[in-house]
Enzyme design. Structure first.
Site, PDB file in Angstrom:
ATOM      1  N   GLU A  10      -1.417  -8.944   4.445  1.00 16.81           N
ATOM      2  CA  GLU A  10      -1.221  -9.159   5.896  1.00 16.81           C
ATOM      3  C   GLU A  10      -2.556  -9.056   6.634  1.00 16.81           C
ATOM      4  OE1 GLU A  10      -0.776  -6.387   4.395  1.00 16.81           O
ATOM      5  OE2 GLU A  10      -1.218  -4.664   5.673  1.00 16.81           O
ATOM      6  N   HIS A  43      -3.747  -5.553   0.777  1.00 18.58           N
ATOM      7  CA  HIS A  43      -3.116  -5.864   2.067  1.00 18.58           C
ATOM      8  C   HIS A  43      -3.184  -7.360   2.379  1.00 18.58           C
ATOM      9  CE1 HIS A  43      -2.483  -1.786   3.730  1.00 18.58           C
ATOM     10  NE2 HIS A  43      -3.507  -1.460   2.961  1.00 18.58           N
ATOM     11  N   CYS A  45       0.833  -1.204   0.000  1.00 19.93           N
ATOM     12  CA  CYS A  45       0.000   0.000   0.000  1.00 19.93           C
ATOM     13  C   CYS A  45       0.868   1.256   0.000  1.00 19.93           C
ATOM     14  CB  CYS A  45      -0.968  -0.050   1.194  1.00 19.93           C
ATOM     15  SG  CYS A  45      -2.304   1.142   1.050  1.00 19.93           S
TER      16      CYS A  45
END
Lengths: 282, 1008
Positions: A235, A233, A95
């Protein structure tokens, strides 16, 4: 050995806690380190095996997302970054971190040499919608990409959370070149498409493509495949309970014993890098 | 110093677009019905620096311009480039900041500039945006367009009209030079005067002190022993300095001292003939119950005395939560006011104990209807503009701080046109014990600790915020009360202070909010029994601030932190590393005095006891007479299918997804229960569930309840409804009801009887009843109120034009979740799942959303009647416990509460989330009319769906809980509802979805 991961923070980076956590969960030894600790030589990038530039809002996205953080890296960390890349160590930007890597010129990077020249060749700009949005997207990965981070991953759902994620390059030829090199690693795809066949160059409608990225690009790598950046994202789906379909019982399962069998699809990206470092060190 | 103008505009070409211009174009179409062919934009930077324009021009692509997508210009307006702008625009509007207003892009540009030119330390940069309009309709009025694009309180706009455009003679904005401030040495204010003059002093100085308070202050300076002590420190012995008077006004403000909640109230109920006296609503109905509950559990770690209430979550971690309002500033500047609201409450968390880390935000707004067509009182913004501005402020504040916005609500009522309510809440997380062994929830300051101001500087912005919010809004409300937050300065400070906490440097920490240093240091000084501040050391945004202004300014992004002398050097080094400004401005003492100097001169010398406990208790009267309403009588003929669609489109019920999606709700990778859920991720979520420790499955639930409509009948019902809704929402996701805590945030119209407020006794009676009900519900549900706030002057104007908000309680809840893997969402999951209503309906349609809607449609007369009430809350909570454990054990995966629009709307939303149908029979769901069972909002009701293989275990588990089988989830796309043999409605899921989603989508062409 536990590969050492430097997770940058400071100046508005804000995904540092979870980015550290996902590397730790797959066997890394990650540390959140303020950018200035490298600049002031309190810490040295040479001591780390992997560099992660997490998401966030560095400098409030003013003057263009990732730009001022990119400048700090470009001007104050230049030598350390050069050595890090030359040493063949993996870097990920997620990002805002991706935006910063693009604006430092580390992504897509120079064509022929692997030594960074810090020349910006692409950009990430305001979403066509004009809005910052948090929504889940479906991604597909180029199976022939040299990217060490995405090996073996075909499709994944994870959230995008950005207002400036539209990837642009100056010309179609630039895209063609990166495509030929398999550097357009990850694209937004229609979730109803056949798995493995979702990637397309023709623009997908909003919100399948959340930002209007050219050729639906969600992330790219450099020519070596060691430096990888993406807007979504991974994660944020390290565990299955974070998937929106989890209460429906349909969140995709991953064949892994990590997190008591509750591993989410995103964790593999980080495991790939940890395993790459381990293999390299024999 | 020269001023260089740099302008940057997006390039044109394949795939390139001017998104900023597109947004303005869409907004004009949506809000003003003004169709413009094209809008293009340029961002401007005015650089005041020792670096020459030539030098800047060479580096323009390194900082101001993104060379791939933008074109930059030095000392040439972008629109003058005939290559990029081959067509001449018909109108150009340029908007920039007024002098002294926080300019975040400017600040970031300054930082970036210094990376390139390290020698240019005194550079300052101001930014603006220019818009070029093409294809304007002839009806377009440039002044009106400009007015819609800027807020005159903080911004300036200049217009270049068609004629000037044709010769490209642009009207440019110049650098906004702040006017010189006049430093004034402290003056004494003579209080030996008439009562009338005392009041005059209070009013003119915006002190918001009443006569009795002014007289109390007068008395302090008449006291001979005080005079002797004052002489000894060299301060005017017989009269307050302006510093002292301002400091007292801040500390004694309604905003800081909650004088109405602390008042002695004579309460009369004309219905029951009750006559009673209440010595402090707060102590009686909030503090006492919570303290009683504290005696029964071991997890209430810190309540009432800190910036937020702290509960022990598990052995390792504690959590805290706080909610605040920022109503007046948001009325004046929706964007800046709301942003300072959210970043402000984040600081309350950072200022809890020795510092907690904010991990989740909540936002609840009350606005006028966005489609309002009626008149607007002077100086008030249209509700749609307030909505856009507040939303943008909270979005930027939350997103840039990296704190997920996980829960919230938006409520609409005409009366919020007068004063919007902007509630911002934050949840914090901290380790129970710090590495040095200190419990994190206890502050440990000692005399001689050094007190630092950390973060932003003090400026002219934010003077009189606390006293101003204790006054009603008028046309003359001051612009200095408005500020714009700076989330990045705050984020840097937050990163630094959490590190400082873990290194053991912090002995005491609190935020600088209302009342500035006066409040923050003044309150912390109570721990050690005194402090000595030197105002000359405080770093300023601009020179020339007078001592009293420095002391009370509420400039944002500042924390006050105490550090042991031996840790000062390390603390400062850490601040430098993080590029955070930290300045020692005071020392803790045990002198008993709030002692303030400017250099060597004492400018304030007040006993802490007088400062904190000297304010006289208000004596107030409250009288309850139930308001009279025409009863709600449903029409004889009704198409319930149409009523369902109409209700789904009501702003209070309609989907807020367009707005909520723009908040980052998933940063920190912990959000399990998301704001929107279901197969297309667009069904409503009931409560947030987060798992904040990565890799662990213990969770936290965050929910809220708010229902101001019921105040029209009785504030009792309004409060019962808010508390029950918050708990009910949490039950829907499987909260652990043995560990939940609540936050009470009251927003009231002025309840003090006066010429301006002839109905003050009634409004105060509403407050009394609200507090009594809060106690009754919280005790029964075992929800200790661990933190709260009140905002008591939510009125606009006076006399006939006065607008008072409906009395509004926001009840927020945070609680434990045993295992986030076992939770439920509102969307129907599988055809064949069996649907139950847990709880039952009563004849309670008074002030329901249905009643208001049918009255507005002219189909019924009034909204009166019985409003929802929980008769047996102890029984209710035990039913909730049973259901919650059913969810925790995995028996129930689908649950949704019945709130606005009742059972009918709840079922529709569950179909929308699952994009499936349902066959429903509402026979037997309660002893009430069809209308009440279908659309009524009786409390305590939750719809659940159970997979057939879990059905018998579910029924076994739920023994003794009132429930009715409603029907089944179907694979079709219709919601069929019957009442025994009567067909009630049959509604298509796609039409329900469309009605539910379109009302509040004010950006219909997004992504086009």
């Amino acid at each position: 050995m536990k590969p050492k991961v430097a997770v940058l923070f400071g100046f508005g980076i804000n995904c540092d806690y979870e980015t550290k956590a996902v590397f730790d969960l797959v066997g890394g030894e990650a540390t959140r380190i303020h950018l200035n600790r490298f600049v002031l030589d309190e810490q040295n990038l040479d001591d780390f095996d992997i560099l992660a530039v997490p998401g966030g809002f560095s400098f409030g996205d003013h003057l263009g997302s990732g730009r001022l953080l990119g400048n700090r890296m470009r001007f104050a960390l230049r030598q350390q970054l050069e050595r890090f890349v030359d040493a063949g160590k993996p870097i990920i930007g997620i990002c805002n971190g991706f935006q910063a890597l693009v604006k430092t010129g580390l992504l897509p990077g120079p064509e022929s040499t692997t030594t960074p020249d810090f020349i910006q060749r692409g950009s990430l700009t305001l979403n066509n919608s004009g809005k910052y949005e948090d929504r889940w997207v479906t991604l597909e990965f180029d199976p022939n990409s040299p990217c060490i981070w995405t090996k073996g991953i075909t499709r994944m759902a994870c959230p995008v959370r950005h207002g400036e994620g539209k990837f642009v390059l100056p010309s179609p030829e630039d895209f063609d070149r990166l495509e030929t090199n398999h550097q357009l690693v990850v694209r937004y795809v229609d979730p109803t498409s056949t798995v493995g066949q979702g990637r397309t160059d023709s623009p997908l409608p909003y919100p399948i493509s959340p930002n209007g990225s050219m050729r639906n690009v969600a992330g790219i790598c450099d020519s070596t495949g060691l430096i990888f950046g993406l807007m979504p994202h991974p994660e944020a789906v390290y565990a299955r309970w974070l998937h929106p379909d989890h209460a429906r019982g349909t969140a995709p399962k991953v064949a892994s014993e990590t997190i008591e069998g509750w591993e989410g699809e995103g964790l593999q990206i980080f495991r790939n890098a940890i395993e790459y470092v381990r293999t390299r060190h024999g | 110093m020269t001023i260089t103008r740099v302008e940057v505009s997006p390039k044109q070409g394949e795939g390139m677009r001017d998104v900023r211009g597109d947004v303005v174009q869409r907004q004009l179409a949506s809000d003003h019905n003004l169709i413009v062919a094209q809008v293009r934009s340029a961002v401007g930077y005015l650089i005041q620096s020792s670096i020459s324009s030539e030098q800047i021009a060479q580096r323009i692509d390194d900082i101001f311009t993104d060379p791939i997508i933008e074109q930059g210009y030095c000392n040439q307006p972008a629109f003058s480039d005939e290559l990029l702008f081959s067509q001449t625009p018909e109108l150009v509007i340029t908007v920039g900041f007024k002098p002294g207003v926080t300019d975040n892009p400017g600040k970031a540009a300054q930082d970036g500039f210094q990376t390139l030119f390290p020698e240019a330390t005194s550079t300052s940069i101001s930014t603006y945006i220019s818009y070029a309009f093409y294809g304007l309709p002839s009806s377009a009025n440039p002044e009106q367009i400009a007015a819609s694009m800027h807020n005159g309180l903080i911004e300036k706009a200049v217009i270049t009209d068609t004629n000037a455009c044709s010769t490209r003679a642009w009207n440019l904005l110049e650098y906004p030079m702040p006017p010189d401030q006049q430093f004034k040495t402290p003056a004494s204010i003579n209080l030996e005067t008439t009562d009338e003059e005392l009041l005059n002093i209070s009013e003119k100085g915006l002190l918001a002190l009443n006569l009795e308070e002014m007289q109390t202050i007068q008395g302090h300076y008449r006291d001979e022993s005080n005079r002797a002590l004052r002489t000894a420190v060299g301060i005017d012995p017989i009269a307050p300095t302006d510093v002292e008077l301002e400091c007292l006004a801040q500390t004694w403000s309604e905003h800081c001292k909650h004088k109405i909640f602390a008042a002695n109230i004579e309460y009369t109920d004309t219905e029951t003939n009750e006559q009673s006296t209440i010595d402090s609503l707060f102590k009686t109905h909030i503090m006492k119950p919570t303290h009683d509950m504290q005696g029964e559990v071991d997890w209430l770690l810190s309540i009432f005395h800190d910036n937020s209430g702290v509960i022990a979550w598990n052995e390792e971690w504690s959590v805290c939560m706080k909610a605040e309002t920022h109503n007046s500033p948001s009325a004046l500047d929706p964007y800046g006011g709301a942003m300072t609201g959210i970043v402000g409450v984040n600081r309350d968390i950072l200022g809890t104990g020795l510092g907690a880390r904010p991990i989740a935000n909540t936002d609840v707004f009350c606005f006028g209807p966005p489609q309002w067509q009626g008149d607007l009182p002077e100086n008030l913004f249209h509700p749609s503009r307030v909505l856009r501005g507040v939303h943008a402020g909270v979005r930027v504040g939350g997103n840039e701080s990296g704190i997920p916005t996980v829960n919230g609500a938006i409520v609409f009522d005409d009366r919020y046109i007068g004063k919007p309510l902007v509630y911002c809440g934050t949840v914090g997380l901290m380790p129970r014990t710090l590495p040095d062994g200190r419990p994190s929830h206890i502050k440990t300051p000692s005399p001689d600790d050094i007190v630092f101001m950390v973060g932003g500087r003090v400026g002219y912005d934010g003077i009189h915020g606390a006293t101003f919010s204790s006054l009603e809004l008028t046309e003359e409300s001051p612009s200095s009360a408005v500020q714009i937050g700076d989330p990045i300065t705050q984020k840097k400070m937050l990163d630094m202070l959490i590190e400082a906490r873990d290194l053991g440097y912090i002995t005491c920490i609190t935020d600088n909010g209302a009342g500035g240093l006066s409040s923050s240091i003044g309150e912390m000084a109570e721990y050690t029994g005194g402090c000595h501040i030197d105002l000359a050391k405080v770093p300023l945004k601009q020179p020339g601030l007078s001592p009293w202004e420095i002391l009370v300014s509420e400039s944002q992004e500042r924390m006050t932190v105490a550090v042991k002398q031996e840790d000062v050097a390390d603390f400062l080094a850490l601040a430098r590393l993080h590029e955070v400004e930290a300045t020692a401005v005071a020392t803790f003492t045990n002198s008993g005095y709030f002692h303030v100097s400017y250099d060597e001169i004492t400018v304030a010398y007040l006993p802490l006891s007088f400062l904190h406990d000297g304010v006289p208790q208000l004596q107030l009267k409250a009288t309850w007479t139930a308001p009279e309403h025409t009863d709600f009588t449903p029409p004889k003929q009704a198409d319930h299918g149409q009523i369902l669609l109409d209700l789904l489109g009501r702003p209070n019920i309609a989907s807020k997804e367009q707005w909520v999606r723009q908040y980052d709700h998933e940063v920190i990778a912990q959000t399990v229960g998301k704001p929107f859920t279901g197969i297309n991720r667009d069904g409503p979520g009931d409560a947030a569930v987060i798992a904040p420790i990565h890799g662990q499955t213990q969770g936290l639930v965050v929910s809220c309840g708010i229902n101001p409509r019921y105040s029209d009948i009785d504030a009792t019902s309004m409060v019962a409804s808010a508390v029950d809704e918050a708990v009910r929402n949490a039950v829907c996701v499987g909260v652990d009801l043995s560990k939940i805590a609540g936050l009470d945030n009251f927003c009231w119209p002025d309840p003090i009887e006066s010429k301006k407020t002839p109905d003050g006794q009634f409004k105060l009676a509403q407050l009394v009843r609200a507090n009594r009900e809060l106690e009754r519900m919280c005790r029964a549900y075992f929800v200790p109120c661990v933190s709260g706030k009140d905002s008591m002057k939510n009125d606009y104007g006076s006399g006939e034009n006065k607008i008072s908000i409906p009395p509004t309680l926001l009840f927020s809840l945070f609680g434990n979740h045993p295992d986030v893997r076992q939770t439920a969402t509102s969307d129907f999951k599988q055809p064949g799942d069996i649907i139950y209503l847990v709880g039952s309906s009563k004849e309670e349609l008074g002030a329901s959303e249905l009643a208001f809607m049918l009255r507005e449609q002219g189909r019924s007369q009034g909204i009166g009647g019985k409003a929802p009430y929980v008769e047996h809350p102890d029984q209710q909570i035990s039913h909730y416990k049973t259901l919650s454990t059913a969810i925790q054990s995995g028996l129930v995966r689908t649950a949704h509460d019945c709130s606005e629009g009742g059972l009918g709307v709840a079922l529709a939303e569950m179909c929308i989330g699952g994009r499936c149908g349902a066959e429903i029979d509402i026979d037997g769901t309660g002893d009430a009319s069809l209308w009440a069972r279908l659309w009524g909002e009786s409390l305590g009701r939750i719809v659940v769906a159970v997979a057939p293989h879990n059905n018998s275990a579910f029924l076994e588990h739920m023994k003794g809980v009132s429930k009715t089988i409603l029907g089944k989830v179907t694979s079709g796309n219709y919601l069929h509802i019957v009442d025994g043999d009567d067909i009630v409605l049959s509604s298509n899921v796609e039409s329900m979805t469309t009605c539910w989603q379109s009302t509040l989508d004010l950006s219909k062409e997004a992504g086009a």
